[in-house]
Scaffold this motif. Structure first.
Motif, PDB file in Angstrom:
ATOM      1  N   MET A 158      18.787  -5.900  12.712  1.00 56.27           N
ATOM      2  CA  MET A 158      18.650  -7.065  11.904  1.00 56.27           C
ATOM      3  C   MET A 158      17.429  -6.801  10.979  1.00 56.27           C
ATOM      4  SD  MET A 158      17.254 -10.696  13.707  1.00 56.27           S
ATOM      5  CE  MET A 158      16.308  -9.878  14.846  1.00 56.27           C
ATOM      6  N   SER A 159      17.454  -6.797   9.878  1.00 56.78           N
ATOM      7  CA  SER A 159      16.477  -6.550   8.755  1.00 56.78           C
ATOM      8  C   SER A 159      15.943  -7.711   7.994  1.00 56.78           C
ATOM      9  CB  SER A 159      17.290  -5.679   7.860  1.00 56.78           C
ATOM     10  OG  SER A 159      16.116  -5.004   7.056  1.00 56.78           O
ATOM     11  N   GLU A 160      14.548  -7.602   8.045  1.00 60.35           N
ATOM     12  CA  GLU A 160      13.811  -8.528   7.419  1.00 60.35           C
ATOM     13  C   GLU A 160      14.193  -8.510   5.800  1.00 60.35           C
ATOM     14  OE1 GLU A 160      11.342 -11.339   8.401  1.00 60.35           O
ATOM     15  OE2 GLU A 160      12.855 -10.974  10.246  1.00 60.35           O
ATOM     16  N   ASN A 161      14.352  -9.295   4.784  1.00 63.51           N
ATOM     17  CA  ASN A 161      14.939  -9.184   3.536  1.00 63.51           C
ATOM     18  C   ASN A 161      13.659  -8.981   2.587  1.00 63.51           C
ATOM     19  OD1 ASN A 161      17.664  -9.454   3.628  1.00 63.51           O
ATOM     20  ND2 ASN A 161      17.594 -11.614   3.520  1.00 63.51           N
ATOM     21  N   LYS A 162      12.490  -9.445   3.141  1.00 60.98           N
ATOM     22  CA  LYS A 162      11.455  -9.192   2.488  1.00 60.98           C
ATOM     23  C   LYS A 162      10.743  -7.874   2.417  1.00 60.98           C
ATOM     24  CE  LYS A 162       6.676 -10.992   1.778  1.00 60.98           C
ATOM     25  NZ  LYS A 162       5.487 -11.666   2.003  1.00 60.98           N
ATOM     26  N   VAL A 163      10.388  -7.272   1.298  1.00 62.43           N
ATOM     27  CA  VAL A 163       9.955  -6.137   1.192  1.00 62.43           C
ATOM     28  C   VAL A 163       8.314  -6.318   1.260  1.00 62.43           C
ATOM     29  CG1 VAL A 163       9.530  -3.710   0.059  1.00 62.43           C
ATOM     30  CG2 VAL A 163      11.722  -4.984   0.261  1.00 62.43           C
ATOM     31  N   GLU A 164       7.445  -6.015   2.018  1.00 58.91           N
ATOM     32  CA  GLU A 164       6.183  -6.056   2.051  1.00 58.91           C
ATOM     33  C   GLU A 164       5.510  -5.109   1.320  1.00 58.91           C
ATOM     34  OE1 GLU A 164       4.482  -8.470   3.915  1.00 58.91           O
ATOM     35  OE2 GLU A 164       6.462  -9.016   5.369  1.00 58.91           O
ATOM     36  N   SER A 165       4.378  -5.304   0.513  1.00 60.45           N
ATOM     37  CA  SER A 165       3.583  -4.306  -0.208  1.00 60.45           C
ATOM     38  C   SER A 165       3.035  -3.479   0.855  1.00 60.45           C
ATOM     39  CB  SER A 165       2.670  -5.018  -1.099  1.00 60.45           C
ATOM     40  OG  SER A 165       1.648  -5.568  -0.317  1.00 60.45           O
ATOM     41  N   LEU A 166       2.409  -3.861   2.221  1.00 58.10           N
ATOM     42  CA  LEU A 166       1.696  -3.089   2.948  1.00 58.10           C
ATOM     43  C   LEU A 166       1.860  -3.502   4.282  1.00 58.10           C
ATOM     44  CD1 LEU A 166      -0.630  -1.035   3.863  1.00 58.10           C
ATOM     45  CD2 LEU A 166      -2.250  -2.933   3.141  1.00 58.10           C
ATOM     46  N   ILE A 167       2.158  -2.653   5.352  1.00 54.75           N
ATOM     47  CA  ILE A 167       2.302  -2.912   6.673  1.00 54.75           C
ATOM     48  C   ILE A 167       1.069  -2.176   7.271  1.00 54.75           C
ATOM     49  CG2 ILE A 167       3.393  -2.675   8.810  1.00 54.75           C
ATOM     50  CD1 ILE A 167       5.826  -3.570   7.293  1.00 54.75           C
ATOM     51  N   ILE A 168       0.341  -2.684   7.963  1.00 55.47           N
ATOM     52  CA  ILE A 168      -0.815  -1.997   8.857  1.00 55.47           C
ATOM     53  C   ILE A 168      -0.288  -1.735  10.371  1.00 55.47           C
ATOM     54  CG2 ILE A 168      -3.087  -1.784   9.488  1.00 55.47           C
ATOM     55  CD1 ILE A 168      -3.862  -3.591   7.086  1.00 55.47           C
ATOM     56  N   ILE A 169      -0.306  -0.788  10.849  1.00 54.14           N
ATOM     57  CA  ILE A 169       0.160  -0.656  12.281  1.00 54.14           C
ATOM     58  C   ILE A 169      -1.042  -0.297  13.028  1.00 54.14           C
ATOM     59  CG2 ILE A 169       1.711   0.506  13.868  1.00 54.14           C
ATOM     60  CD1 ILE A 169       3.455   1.415  11.222  1.00 54.14           C
ATOM     61  N   GLY A 170      -1.516  -1.211  13.976  1.00 54.82           N
ATOM     62  CA  GLY A 170      -2.675  -1.109  14.782  1.00 54.82           C
ATOM     63  C   GLY A 170      -3.725  -1.960  14.345  1.00 54.82           C
ATOM     64  N   SER A 171      -4.535  -2.502  15.289  1.00 53.97           N
ATOM     65  CA  SER A 171      -5.398  -3.626  15.099  1.00 53.97           C
ATOM     66  C   SER A 171      -6.791  -3.459  15.660  1.00 53.97           C
ATOM     67  CB  SER A 171      -4.824  -4.935  15.743  1.00 53.97           C
ATOM     68  OG  SER A 171      -4.459  -4.707  17.018  1.00 53.97           O
ATOM     69  N   GLY A 172      -7.312  -2.230  15.537  1.00 52.37           N
ATOM     70  CA  GLY A 172      -8.741  -1.803  15.994  1.00 52.37           C
ATOM     71  C   GLY A 172      -9.730  -1.993  14.681  1.00 52.37           C
ATOM     72  N   PRO A 173     -10.642  -1.498  14.778  1.00 52.82           N
ATOM     73  CA  PRO A 173     -11.810  -1.645  13.511  1.00 52.82           C
ATOM     74  C   PRO A 173     -11.070  -0.948  12.285  1.00 52.82           C
ATOM     75  CG  PRO A 173     -12.768  -0.480  15.415  1.00 52.82           C
ATOM     76  CD  PRO A 173     -11.639  -0.855  15.854  1.00 52.82           C
ATOM     77  N   ALA A 174     -10.414  -0.058  12.490  1.00 51.78           N
ATOM     78  CA  ALA A 174      -9.880   0.757  11.219  1.00 51.78           C
ATOM     79  C   ALA A 174      -8.944  -0.316  10.674  1.00 51.78           C
ATOM     80  CB  ALA A 174      -9.167   2.019  11.685  1.00 51.78           C
ATOM     81  N   GLY A 175      -7.766  -0.629  11.310  1.00 49.84           N
ATOM     82  CA  GLY A 175      -6.794  -1.473  11.037  1.00 49.84           C
ATOM     83  C   GLY A 175      -7.212  -2.770  10.280  1.00 49.84           C
ATOM     84  N   LEU A 176      -8.275  -3.541  11.252  1.00 44.12           N
ATOM     85  CA  LEU A 176      -8.716  -4.562  10.627  1.00 44.12           C
ATOM     86  C   LEU A 176      -9.542  -4.645   9.321  1.00 44.12           C
ATOM     87  CD1 LEU A 176      -9.416  -6.312  14.080  1.00 44.12           C
ATOM     88  CD2 LEU A 176      -7.705  -7.105  12.518  1.00 44.12           C
ATOM     89  N   SER A 177     -10.330  -3.429   9.329  1.00 38.61           N
ATOM     90  CA  SER A 177     -11.093  -3.478   7.945  1.00 38.61           C
ATOM     91  C   SER A 177     -10.168  -2.930   6.811  1.00 38.61           C
ATOM     92  CB  SER A 177     -11.970  -2.024   8.231  1.00 38.61           C
ATOM     93  OG  SER A 177     -12.872  -2.346   9.004  1.00 38.61           O
ATOM     94  N   ALA A 178      -9.275  -2.317   6.967  1.00 40.80           N
ATOM     95  CA  ALA A 178      -8.117  -2.150   5.906  1.00 40.80           C
ATOM     96  C   ALA A 178      -7.322  -3.322   5.742  1.00 40.80           C
ATOM     97  CB  ALA A 178      -7.095  -1.042   6.506  1.00 40.80           C
ATOM     98  N   ALA A 179      -7.169  -4.171   6.667  1.00 39.29           N
ATOM     99  CA  ALA A 179      -6.794  -5.490   6.246  1.00 39.29           C
ATOM    100  C   ALA A 179      -7.701  -6.340   5.382  1.00 39.29           C
ATOM    101  CB  ALA A 179      -6.324  -6.350   7.651  1.00 39.29           C
ATOM    102  N   ILE A 180      -8.913  -6.536   5.847  1.00 37.49           N
ATOM    103  CA  ILE A 180      -9.808  -7.264   5.147  1.00 37.49           C
ATOM    104  C   ILE A 180      -9.870  -6.810   3.569  1.00 37.49           C
ATOM    105  CG2 ILE A 180     -12.151  -7.652   4.810  1.00 37.49           C
ATOM    106  CD1 ILE A 180     -12.447  -7.562   7.827  1.00 37.49           C
ATOM    107  N   TYR A 181      -9.981  -5.444   3.561  1.00 37.50           N
ATOM    108  CA  TYR A 181      -9.959  -4.847   1.999  1.00 37.50           C
ATOM    109  C   TYR A 181      -8.473  -5.192   1.248  1.00 37.50           C
ATOM    110  CZ  TYR A 181     -14.420  -2.739   2.090  1.00 37.50           C
ATOM    111  OH  TYR A 181     -16.044  -2.655   1.825  1.00 37.50           O
ATOM    112  N   SER A 182      -7.466  -4.945   1.814  1.00 37.71           N
ATOM    113  CA  SER A 182      -6.376  -5.106   1.280  1.00 37.71           C
ATOM    114  C   SER A 182      -6.056  -6.592   0.940  1.00 37.71           C
ATOM    115  CB  SER A 182      -5.098  -4.167   1.912  1.00 37.71           C
ATOM    116  OG  SER A 182      -4.904  -4.677   3.340  1.00 37.71           O
TER     117      SER A 182
END
Ligand code: NDP
Length: 316
Positions: free
Chosen positions: A1-25
Motif C-alpha cells: 500500500m503506497s501513500e500517493n502524496k510525496v512529502e517534501s520531508l520525512i523526519i524519522i525519530g522524535s528526540g530533541p534532534a528530530g523535534l528541532s529539525a521539525a520546528i525549523y523545517s
C-alpha cells in the motif's frame, strides 16, 4: 500500500534532534511529516530532571521538555505518525519509507533515531533507573552530592563519567570486569590520579540492590576469586557504551564501525544526497539534548539549502 502524496520531508525519530529539525523545517514551510516511533521522545523520556537545557532556569523534566518541543513543532504544521519505520529504500526517488505495509514517499529525509545506552541486562537496573541508576553523569551527577556512587565500564565514557562525578560525590567506585581498559591512556591516567576514584577490577555487577523505592547498593562478584560481596551505594552509573539506532539503515548509509551514521564533517549530509542525519545517531561524543537539538537545526538548514540548490528549487 503506497501513500500517493510525496512529502517534501520525512523526519524519522522524535528526540530533541528530530523535534528541532521539525520546528525549523515547519517554519520554513516544508510541512514535515515526523514518524516519531512507538516509544516517541527518545532518551529524555526516561530522564527525570533536566537542569542543563538553556532556557529552563529551574530545570524541566525530560518528558515535559519533549512535550513542549512537540507542541512547538505541531504549532507550525508538523504532522506526526506514532509508528516505527520498518524499512527504507533510499536508492529510489522519491525515497520510500515503510511503516509496516504502508509506504510513505519523500523528496528528503532527516534521520534522528538517536542512540540507546547499553544496559547490563539486570532486571533491577531498569527498576531503579532514575532512582539511583543513571546512564548519564553529565545529566545526573549533581543529584549525588556528598554520597558514594559506582560507575561500571572500562572505556573513555567510564573514565570521563567517574572523573566528572568526583565534583559532586564523596567517593566514586569504578567497577570493571577485567584489568584491560579500552579507555585512552590519558583519560585512564587522569582517573587513576584522582584520589576520589577507587578502581575495583575483575568485578561484575550481579544485581542492583534496593528497598523498592531507591537503589541502596550493588551485589558484586570478583570473577577471579569468585567472591560475592555487597557494596552500599546511593548512585550507580552505567558507562558501558551506547548503541546507535541504525539497524534499518545498515547497508544503505555509510556508518562507522560502531554503527554511527557518517556525516560530512561540519554538516549533517550523509553519503546519499537528500538524506541528512542529526543528533546522537551520528554523534558518539557529545550526546547531550542541547547538542542534538543544535544538529537538528543544522539538518533542517542543510535540507532547505539542498532543496534550493536543486534544479527545480522547490520543496516538492
Ligand atoms: P567502549 O566500547 O569504548 O567501552 C565500553 C566499556 O564497557 C569496555 O571497557 C567494556 O569492557 C565495558 N563493557 C561493555 N559491556 C559490558 C558489560 N555487559 N558488563 C561490563 N562491562 C561492559 O565505549 P565508550 O562509551 O567508553 O566509548 C565509545 C567511544 O566514544 C570510544 O571511541 C571513546 O573513545 C569515545 N569517547 C570519547 C570521549 C572523549 O574523548 N572525551 C568520552 C567518551 C567516549 P571490555 O573492555 O571488557 O569489553
Amino acid at each position: 500500500m503506497s501513500e500517493n502524496k510525496v512529502e517534501s520531508l520525512i523526519i524519522i525519530g522524535s528526540g530533541p534532534a528530530g523535534l528541532s529539525a521539525a520546528i525549523y523545517s515547519a517554519r520554513a514551510r516544508m510541512e514535515p511529516l515526523m514518524i516519531e516511533g512507538e516509544e516517541a521522545g527518545g532518551q529524555l523520556m526516561t530522564t527525570s530532571e533536566v537542569e542543563n537545557f538553556p532556557g529552563f532556569e529551574h530545570g524541566i523534566t525530560g518528558p515535559d521538555l519533549i512535550a513542549t518541543m512537540r507542541k512547538q513543532a505541531e504549532r507550525f504544521g508538523t504532522r506526526f505518525l506514532t509508528r516505527n519505520v520498518t524499512k527504507v529504500e533510499f536508492d529510489k526517488r522519491p525515497f520510500q519509507v515503510h511503516v509496516g505495509p504502508t509506504v510513505y514517499q519523500a523528496n528528503s529525509i532527516i534521520i534522528s533515531t538517536g542512540a540507546s545506552a547499553k544496559y547490563l541486562g539486570l532486571p533491577t537496573e531498569k527498576q531503579y533507573y532514575n532512582r539511583g541508576v543513571s546512564a548519564c553523569a553529565t545529566c545526573d551527577a549533581a543529584f549525588f552530592k556528598d554520597v558514594e556512587v559506582g560507575v561500571v565500564g572500562g572505556g573513555d565514557t567510564a573514565m570521563e563519567e567517574a572523573s566528572f562525578l568526583t565534583r559532586f560525590a564523596s567517593k566514586v567506585y569504578l567497577f570493571h570486569r577485567s584489568e584491560n581498559f579500552k579507555a585512552s591512556k590519558i583519560m585512564l591516567e587522569r582517573a587513576r590520579k584522582n584520589p576520589k576514584i577507587e578502581f575495583v577490577m575483575n568485578t561484575v555487577i550481579e544485581e542492583v540492590l534496593g528497598d523498592g523505592k531507591s537503589m541502596t547498593g550493588l551485589r558484586l562478584k570478583n570473577i577471579i576469586s569468585g567472591e560475592v560481596s555487597e557494596k552500599k551505594l546511593q548512585g550507580f552509573f552505567l558507562a558501558i557504551g551506547h548503541q546507535p539506532n541504525t539497524k534499518i539503515f545498515s547497508g544503505i548509509l555509510d556508518m562507522n564501525e560502531a554503527g554511527y551514521l557518517k556525516t560530512k564533517p561540519g554538516t549533517t549530509f550523509t553519503n546519499i544526497p537528500g538524506v541528512f542525519a542529526a543528533g546522537d545517531v551520528q554523534d558518539p561524543h557529545y550526546r547531550q539534548a542541547i547538542t542534538a537539538a543544535g544538529s537538528g537545526c543544522m539538518a533542517s538548514l542543510d535540507c532547505e539549502r539542498w532543496f534550493e540548490a536543486q534544479e527545480e528549487g522547490s520543496y516538492v
